[in-house]
Design a protein around this motif. Sequence first.
Motif, PDB file in Angstrom:
ATOM      1  N   GLU A 237      -3.821  10.613  48.330  1.00  0.00           N
ATOM      2  CA  GLU A 237      -4.285  10.031  47.062  1.00  0.00           C
ATOM      3  C   GLU A 237      -3.445  10.537  45.897  1.00  0.00           C
ATOM      4  N   TRP A 238      -3.110  11.822  45.906  1.00  0.00           N
ATOM      5  CA  TRP A 238      -2.325  12.377  44.794  1.00  0.00           C
ATOM      6  C   TRP A 238      -0.911  11.800  44.787  1.00  0.00           C
ATOM      7  N   LEU A 239      -0.291  11.721  45.955  1.00  0.00           N
ATOM      8  CA  LEU A 239       1.076  11.210  46.025  1.00  0.00           C
ATOM      9  C   LEU A 239       1.138   9.732  45.684  1.00  0.00           C
ATOM     10  N   ALA A 240       0.118   8.974  46.037  1.00  0.00           N
ATOM     11  CA  ALA A 240       0.094   7.543  45.731  1.00  0.00           C
ATOM     12  C   ALA A 240       0.115   7.295  44.223  1.00  0.00           C
ATOM     13  N   VAL A 241      -0.466   8.217  43.473  1.00  0.00           N
ATOM     14  CA  VAL A 241      -0.450   8.096  42.006  1.00  0.00           C
ATOM     15  C   VAL A 241       0.964   8.297  41.456  1.00  0.00           C
ATOM     16  N   GLN A 242       1.796   9.047  42.180  1.00  0.00           N
ATOM     17  CA  GLN A 242       3.152   9.361  41.715  1.00  0.00           C
ATOM     18  C   GLN A 242       4.127   8.202  41.932  1.00  0.00           C
ATOM     19  N   GLY A 243       3.777   7.260  42.809  1.00  0.00           N
ATOM     20  CA  GLY A 243       4.656   6.129  43.072  1.00  0.00           C
ATOM     21  C   GLY A 243       4.273   5.436  44.368  1.00  0.00           C
ATOM     22  N   ASP A 244       4.842   4.257  44.581  1.00  0.00           N
ATOM     23  CA  ASP A 244       4.485   3.484  45.778  1.00  0.00           C
ATOM     24  C   ASP A 244       5.499   3.670  46.908  1.00  0.00           C
ATOM     25  N   ASP A 245       6.302   4.720  46.824  1.00  0.00           N
ATOM     26  CA  ASP A 245       7.280   5.036  47.871  1.00  0.00           C
ATOM     27  C   ASP A 245       7.373   6.557  47.946  1.00  0.00           C
ATOM     28  N   TRP A 246       6.533   7.168  48.805  1.00  0.00           N
ATOM     29  CA  TRP A 246       6.417   8.622  48.789  1.00  0.00           C
ATOM     30  C   TRP A 246       6.437   9.224  50.187  1.00  0.00           C
ATOM     31  N   LEU A 247       6.785  10.529  50.205  1.00  0.00           N
ATOM     32  CA  LEU A 247       6.902  11.275  51.454  1.00  0.00           C
ATOM     33  C   LEU A 247       6.561  12.741  51.183  1.00  0.00           C
ATOM     34  N   LEU A 248       5.865  13.355  52.143  1.00  0.00           N
ATOM     35  CA  LEU A 248       5.601  14.793  52.089  1.00  0.00           C
ATOM     36  C   LEU A 248       6.078  15.432  53.377  1.00  0.00           C
ATOM     37  N   ASN A 249       6.839  16.510  53.242  1.00  0.00           N
ATOM     38  CA  ASN A 249       7.273  17.310  54.376  1.00  0.00           C
ATOM     39  C   ASN A 249       6.494  18.623  54.355  1.00  0.00           C
ATOM     40  N   VAL A 250       5.649  18.829  55.372  1.00  0.00           N
ATOM     41  CA  VAL A 250       4.912  20.077  55.494  1.00  0.00           C
ATOM     42  C   VAL A 250       5.536  20.877  56.634  1.00  0.00           C
ATOM     43  N   ILE A 251       6.213  21.954  56.302  1.00  0.00           N
ATOM     44  CA  ILE A 251       6.902  22.778  57.290  1.00  0.00           C
ATOM     45  C   ILE A 251       5.924  23.799  57.847  1.00  0.00           C
TER      46      ILE A 251
END
Length: 306
Positions: A237-251
């Motif tokens: 939900e938080w990343l969707a607010v930042q833009g409609d093309d997003w990615l998170l890498n959790v190492i």
Amino acid sequence: MKVVTSGSAYLDIDAYACAIAYAELLNLQGVTARAVSSAAPNASVSKTVLDWPVTLDDYLPVAGDEFVLVDVSDYDHFDPLVVLDRVVEVIDHHPGFEHYWTQKLGRAADIRRIGAAATQVFERWEAAGLLPQISEQSAALLATAILDNTMNFTGRQVTEADVRAYETLMRYAKLPEDWPELYFLECQSMIESDLAAALAADMKRMKPETGLPQVFAQMTVWNAKALIQLHRQTIAEWLAVQGDDWLLNVISISERRSYFLAGPIISQQKLSDLLQVCCQSGMLVFERAILRKELVAMGLAASISA
């Protein structure tokens, strides 16, 4: 005065450690220097690290000051206090701007593929013959930065120089033997206590030529699987607010792998194309831990060869 600083968006442990430790070295060499940043430390600078008796300076640069950049070489992301024409040295391990700085600074531009910029700063201490005089805190900072940036020595960009630097620095740092687990567990706890702040503190907007999603956040934790199970919806939900093309890498340090979350279909496709692995239901579990800077390098290489 030489102002040692880094990027504008956030200050990770590598940038934080390099700025403080390199300013200390310059002062020992008779060069007046201060470690300064207008960016806030992110979750990689844990509470324990922040509590060590060493910190950044609140100095404000004045006309005539020179700037040393650590852990950054993209001039679009410099700390806003930097005057570009007065940059006299760059120490970085991110690809893309090697030619520009070599042309501008010659040998004063040290940009190369290595696990951590902290290793490059360590090498300066060693070359100066002043390593026995390094403070316990600077040694601990550099060692921790190497630990973080190499993902506990599981990343592919780890070099023998990183391993040697860490082993040497640990002799001066006086950290406990189980420091890697303690450090990464504390980072995870800090991240989970305020996910929005953690995401914002390590989020970058990618240039089109990388072929990566426009919004790319990253975090390093001890157990990514547990974090995602608990917080996936909040993160999406938080990343969707930042833009409609997003990615998170959790190492995930304990598992030695990366978990990618990519909600939008376009983001999933970009990730799948780059890694040649199918992204299923908005998540891709990669068989090894991989850093954002590695994906950026891969994306740029693919763009050049296309």
